[in-house]
Design an enzyme around this catalytic site. Structure first.
Site, PDB file in Angstrom:
ATOM      1  N   GLY A  36     -11.367  -8.360  51.760  1.00 44.82           N
ATOM      2  CA  GLY A  36     -12.506  -6.821  52.039  1.00 44.82           C
ATOM      3  C   GLY A  36     -11.777  -5.916  50.485  1.00 44.82           C
ATOM      4  O   GLY A  36     -11.959  -5.938  49.468  1.00 44.82           O
ATOM      5  N   LEU A  37     -12.002  -4.986  51.441  1.00 44.92           N
ATOM      6  CA  LEU A  37     -13.151  -3.669  50.455  1.00 44.92           C
ATOM      7  C   LEU A  37     -11.800  -2.904  49.746  1.00 44.92           C
ATOM      8  O   LEU A  37     -10.615  -3.629  49.530  1.00 44.92           O
ATOM      9  CB  LEU A  37     -13.431  -2.307  50.600  1.00 44.92           C
ATOM     10  CG  LEU A  37     -14.600  -2.124  51.561  1.00 44.92           C
ATOM     11  CD1 LEU A  37     -15.048  -1.254  52.113  1.00 44.92           C
ATOM     12  CD2 LEU A  37     -15.337  -2.406  50.375  1.00 44.92           C
ATOM     13  N   SER A  38     -11.594  -2.924  48.089  1.00 46.17           N
ATOM     14  CA  SER A  38     -10.238  -2.641  47.413  1.00 46.17           C
ATOM     15  C   SER A  38      -9.680  -1.319  48.255  1.00 46.17           C
ATOM     16  O   SER A  38     -10.118  -0.387  48.711  1.00 46.17           O
ATOM     17  CB  SER A  38     -10.872  -1.736  46.070  1.00 46.17           C
ATOM     18  OG  SER A  38     -10.215  -1.359  45.385  1.00 46.17           O
ATOM     19  N   GLY A  39      -8.345  -1.002  48.742  1.00 44.31           N
ATOM     20  CA  GLY A  39      -7.797  -0.081  49.133  1.00 44.31           C
ATOM     21  C   GLY A  39      -7.858  -0.409  51.006  1.00 44.31           C
ATOM     22  O   GLY A  39      -7.311   0.506  51.748  1.00 44.31           O
ATOM     23  N   SER A  40      -8.886  -1.927  50.970  1.00 50.47           N
ATOM     24  CA  SER A  40      -8.692  -1.718  52.222  1.00 50.47           C
ATOM     25  C   SER A  40      -7.220  -2.409  52.931  1.00 50.47           C
ATOM     26  O   SER A  40      -6.917  -1.959  54.618  1.00 50.47           O
ATOM     27  CB  SER A  40      -9.876  -2.970  53.058  1.00 50.47           C
ATOM     28  OG  SER A  40      -9.332  -4.385  51.922  1.00 50.47           O
ATOM     29  N   GLY A  41      -6.470  -2.801  52.586  1.00 47.68           N
ATOM     30  CA  GLY A  41      -5.459  -3.268  52.318  1.00 47.68           C
ATOM     31  C   GLY A  41      -4.674  -4.654  52.543  1.00 47.68           C
ATOM     32  O   GLY A  41      -3.376  -5.430  53.030  1.00 47.68           O
ATOM     33  N   LYS A  42      -5.138  -5.162  51.649  1.00 50.86           N
ATOM     34  CA  LYS A  42      -4.786  -6.724  51.615  1.00 50.86           C
ATOM     35  C   LYS A  42      -3.648  -6.958  50.989  1.00 50.86           C
ATOM     36  O   LYS A  42      -2.564  -8.159  51.679  1.00 50.86           O
ATOM     37  CB  LYS A  42      -6.345  -7.239  50.436  1.00 50.86           C
ATOM     38  CG  LYS A  42      -7.569  -7.346  51.028  1.00 50.86           C
ATOM     39  CD  LYS A  42      -8.719  -7.933  50.139  1.00 50.86           C
ATOM     40  CE  LYS A  42      -8.606  -7.316  48.709  1.00 50.86           C
ATOM     41  NZ  LYS A  42      -8.975  -5.428  48.698  1.00 50.86           N
ATOM     42  N   SER A  43      -3.377  -6.367  49.914  1.00 50.16           N
ATOM     43  CA  SER A  43      -2.098  -6.729  49.474  1.00 50.16           C
ATOM     44  C   SER A  43      -0.771  -5.784  50.529  1.00 50.16           C
ATOM     45  O   SER A  43      -0.119  -6.252  50.423  1.00 50.16           O
ATOM     46  CB  SER A  43      -1.776  -5.836  47.954  1.00 50.16           C
ATOM     47  OG  SER A  43      -3.045  -6.064  47.108  1.00 50.16           O
ATOM     48  N   SER A 110     -13.129 -10.648  46.395  1.00 53.95           N
ATOM     49  CA  SER A 110     -14.099 -12.055  47.416  1.00 53.95           C
ATOM     50  C   SER A 110     -15.613 -11.321  47.762  1.00 53.95           C
ATOM     51  O   SER A 110     -15.667 -11.499  49.143  1.00 53.95           O
ATOM     52  CB  SER A 110     -13.429 -13.029  47.878  1.00 53.95           C
ATOM     53  OG  SER A 110     -12.194 -12.810  48.535  1.00 53.95           O
TER      54      SER A 110
END
Ligand code: ADP
Length: 221
Positions: A36-43, A110
């Site tokens: 997902g986009l940077s800042g979408s919440g992956k981490s 990715s």
């Protein structure tokens, strides 16, 4: 897929099988791939999921964008070719973790579908589960959050090839899990992933108790 460069190399099997390793851990290794986009919440989700898995005695390990770029991929930048190689190497690392019995929680933007599909194919060929989790939120929300101040820099022209600004993000068409982080809580998101893992037999929920004797035994070994 990268070409095989070295010749005369063959995979060497040992005496302990993947199933043997899985049985010790009482879980099946697999790759949970957050995209997902940077800042979408992956981490954020991976960190919360790692904690939730630990609470039920399941071993996971986070492979996270920046962490990996500080180590194994420190020689790669953000050009399309380098992003591709970044994902390829992570895919191989995640596959090894899965073979070892670990649930790897891979958080990488990715952005290119073909690269993610290669990692999926790698897992399919190895007979390991690959769970693609689309961490979805609008660019506006991601930019508003801007947890690392990167969108601001990208808008100011200080970062080039930034996904969503001057580089594309290709959304997954058939992810195993689709999370809408602009309308779900982190707790809800984690529960959805846990339910998927349980529903597919990757983890069996069991109480996890670590006694003082266990801790002492490890410390003195
Ligand atoms: P990424 O790893 O995709 O770049 P991060 O996890 O670093 O994103 O940052 C996401 C930000 O969004 C964090 O500050 C997090 O607290 C916030 N956030 C707000 N709501 C959610 C949600 N429902 N799920 C995940 N993150 C959320």
């Amino acid at each position: 897929m990268a070409n095989q460069k070295a010749t005369n190399v063959t995979w060497q099997d040992g005496e302990i099988s993947r199933e043997d390793r899985f049985s010790i851990l009482r879980q099946r290794g697999a790759t949970i791939w957050f995209t997902g986009l940077s800042g979408s919440g992956k981490s954020t989700i991976a960190i919360a999921l790692e904690h939730a898995l630990f609470q039920i005695g399941k071993l996971s390990y986070r492979l996270d964008g920046d962490n990996v770029r500080l180590g194994i991929n420190k020689n790669l930048g953000f050009s399309e070719a380098d992003r591709k190689e970044n994902i390829r190497r992570i895919g191989e690392v995640a596959k090894l973790f899965g073979d070892a019995g670990v649930l790897s929680l891979s958080s990488f933007i990715s952005p290119y579908k073909a690269d993610r599909d290669e990692v999926r194919q790698l897992h399919d060929q190895a007979g390991l589960d690959f769970i693609e989790v689309f961490v979805d939120c609008s660019l506006a929300v991601a930019e508003e959050r801007d947890p690392k101040g990167l969108y601001k820099k990208a808008r100011a022209g200080e970062i080039k090839n930034f996904t969503g600004i001057d580089d594309p993000y290709q959304a997954p068409s058939k992810p195993e899990i689709h999370l809408h982080t602009d309308r779900m809580t982190v707790e809800e998101e984690v529960q959805i992933v846990l339910d998927h893992l349980q529903g597919n037999g990757l983890i069996v929920k069991q109480p996890f108790t670590r006694t003082e004797d266990d801790v002492a035994a490890v410390a003195s070994s």
